[in-house]
Design a protein around this motif. Structure first.
Motif, short mmCIF file in Angstrom:
data_model
loop_
_atom_site.label_atom_id
_atom_site.label_comp_id
_atom_site.label_asym_id
_atom_site.label_seq_id
_atom_site.Cartn_x
_atom_site.Cartn_y
_atom_site.Cartn_z
N ASN A 66 0.86 -1.30 -0.01
CA ASN A 66 -0.02 -0.16 0.08
C ASN A 66 0.85 1.40 -0.03
N PRO A 67 1.67 1.37 -1.06
CA PRO A 67 2.76 2.69 -1.15
C PRO A 67 1.89 3.90 -1.08
N LEU A 68 2.61 5.02 -0.68
CA LEU A 68 2.05 6.41 -0.36
C LEU A 68 3.01 7.24 -0.26
N HIS A 69 3.24 8.50 -0.76
CA HIS A 69 4.19 9.55 -0.67
C HIS A 69 3.58 10.61 -0.19
N LEU A 70 4.37 11.62 0.22
CA LEU A 70 3.93 13.03 0.74
C LEU A 70 3.35 13.88 -0.42
N GLY A 71 3.85 13.70 -1.46
CA GLY A 71 3.35 14.37 -3.04
C GLY A 71 1.83 14.01 -3.11
N GLU A 72 1.55 12.65 -2.77
CA GLU A 72 0.12 12.16 -3.13
C GLU A 72 -0.51 12.81 -1.93
N VAL A 73 -0.01 12.90 -0.72
CA VAL A 73 -1.02 13.68 0.55
C VAL A 73 -1.11 15.06 0.05
N GLU A 74 -0.04 15.74 -0.40
CA GLU A 74 -0.41 17.17 -0.70
C GLU A 74 -1.33 17.15 -1.75
N GLU A 75 -1.45 16.40 -2.74
CA GLU A 75 -2.41 16.40 -3.92
C GLU A 75 -3.75 16.14 -3.26
N ARG A 76 -3.83 15.27 -2.09
CA ARG A 76 -5.42 14.85 -1.52
C ARG A 76 -5.73 16.11 -0.86
N CYS A 77 -4.84 16.84 -0.22
CA CYS A 77 -5.20 18.08 0.49
C CYS A 77 -5.63 19.11 -0.61
N LEU A 78 -4.91 19.29 -1.73
CA LEU A 78 -5.48 20.16 -2.58
C LEU A 78 -6.72 19.74 -3.33
N THR A 79 -7.29 18.65 -3.23
CA THR A 79 -8.63 18.03 -3.76
C THR A 79 -9.44 17.79 -2.75
N ASN A 80 -9.36 18.19 -1.46
CA ASN A 80 -10.22 18.22 -0.34
C ASN A 80 -10.47 16.79 -0.18
N TYR A 81 -9.73 15.72 -0.04
CA TYR A 81 -9.83 14.37 0.08
C TYR A 81 -10.13 14.15 1.46
N TYR A 82 -9.31 14.75 2.43
CA TYR A 82 -9.44 14.43 3.65
C TYR A 82 -10.83 15.09 4.48
N ILE A 83 -11.83 14.12 5.00
CA ILE A 83 -12.81 14.49 5.88
C ILE A 83 -12.41 14.42 7.11
N SER A 84 -11.38 14.09 7.79
CA SER A 84 -11.10 13.87 9.03
C SER A 84 -9.44 14.25 9.17
N GLU A 85 -9.11 14.91 10.54
CA GLU A 85 -7.66 14.85 10.76
C GLU A 85 -7.06 13.55 11.19
N ARG A 86 -7.77 12.58 11.52
CA ARG A 86 -7.57 11.17 11.83
C ARG A 86 -6.96 10.35 10.54
N GLN A 87 -7.96 10.74 9.42
CA GLN A 87 -7.66 10.13 8.17
C GLN A 87 -6.19 10.59 7.46
N PHE A 88 -5.68 12.06 7.73
CA PHE A 88 -4.53 12.61 7.34
C PHE A 88 -3.51 11.77 7.95
N ILE A 89 -3.57 11.66 9.45
CA ILE A 89 -2.44 11.05 10.39
C ILE A 89 -2.40 9.66 9.89
N ASN A 90 -3.46 9.00 9.53
CA ASN A 90 -3.44 7.65 9.11
C ASN A 90 -2.36 7.39 7.89
N ASP A 91 -2.56 8.65 7.05
CA ASP A 91 -1.77 8.52 5.70
C ASP A 91 -0.11 8.77 6.12
N ILE A 92 0.02 9.63 7.07
CA ILE A 92 1.49 10.03 7.37
C ILE A 92 2.05 8.82 8.26
N ASN A 93 1.09 7.93 9.16
CA ASN A 93 1.44 6.82 9.74
C ASN A 93 2.06 5.63 8.55
N LEU A 94 1.16 5.72 7.62
CA LEU A 94 1.44 4.52 6.56
C LEU A 94 2.62 4.98 5.97
#
Length: 147
Positions: A66-94
């Motif tokens: 389940n790969p993920l990188h900070l560039g994708e996290v940034e893109e998710r923020c730009l597209t209003n992907y996150y509906i909770s702060e927990r979801q964001f922390i889960n991505d950083i933890n991943l």
């Protein structure tokens, strides 16, 4: 340089109300999370900003399912992907988990950088601005329940 590593996420005073519009909680939450992502020093954390390929990291796709990188996290923020702060922390933890899984024996010098990112993001969200972000998450939840 140890001083550079300590500054992975700058300790800048930030007022989340600057980026908050209660009538647009989803956009406000993602704008605040984007601010946080943009505080991560790209120069010292370059390895975490782009997709990791097997060319760069042999067998990465076999080890990391389940790969993920900070560039994708940034893109998710730009597209209003996150509906909770927990979801964001889960991505950083991943991202941190993946880094540990792949690099523990291969590139151990990357571990302190990702651990620092994880710690700083958690502090920003779970301590420094917890009430504010929880309020936005609750507003998003309420809006979703009303639709």
């Amino acid at each position: 340089n140890e001083k550079e590593k300590e500054k992975v996420v700058e300790n800048i005073e930030y007022d989340p109300w600057v980026d908050t519009d209660k009538s647009r909680p989803l956009e406000s939450l993602n704008k605040i999370l984007l601010y946080l992502v943009n505080q991560i020093d790209r120069k010292t954390t370059w390895a975490f900003w782009t997709k990791v390929t097997d060319d760069i990291a042999p067998d990465y796709s076999k080890i990391i399912t389940n790969p993920l990188h900070l560039g994708e996290v940034e893109e998710r923020c730009l597209t209003n992907y996150y509906i909770s702060e927990r979801q964001f922390i889960n991505d950083i933890n991943l991202i941190a988990y993946n880094c540990h899984q792949y690099n523990e024996t291969r590139n151990p010098h990357l571990i302190p950088d990702i651990d620092n990112i994880k710690t700083k993001c958690s502090f920003f969200i779970e301590q420094k601005h917890k009430k504010h972000l929880k309020m936005l998450t609750q507003l998003i939840s309420n809006n979703n329940n009303n639709n």
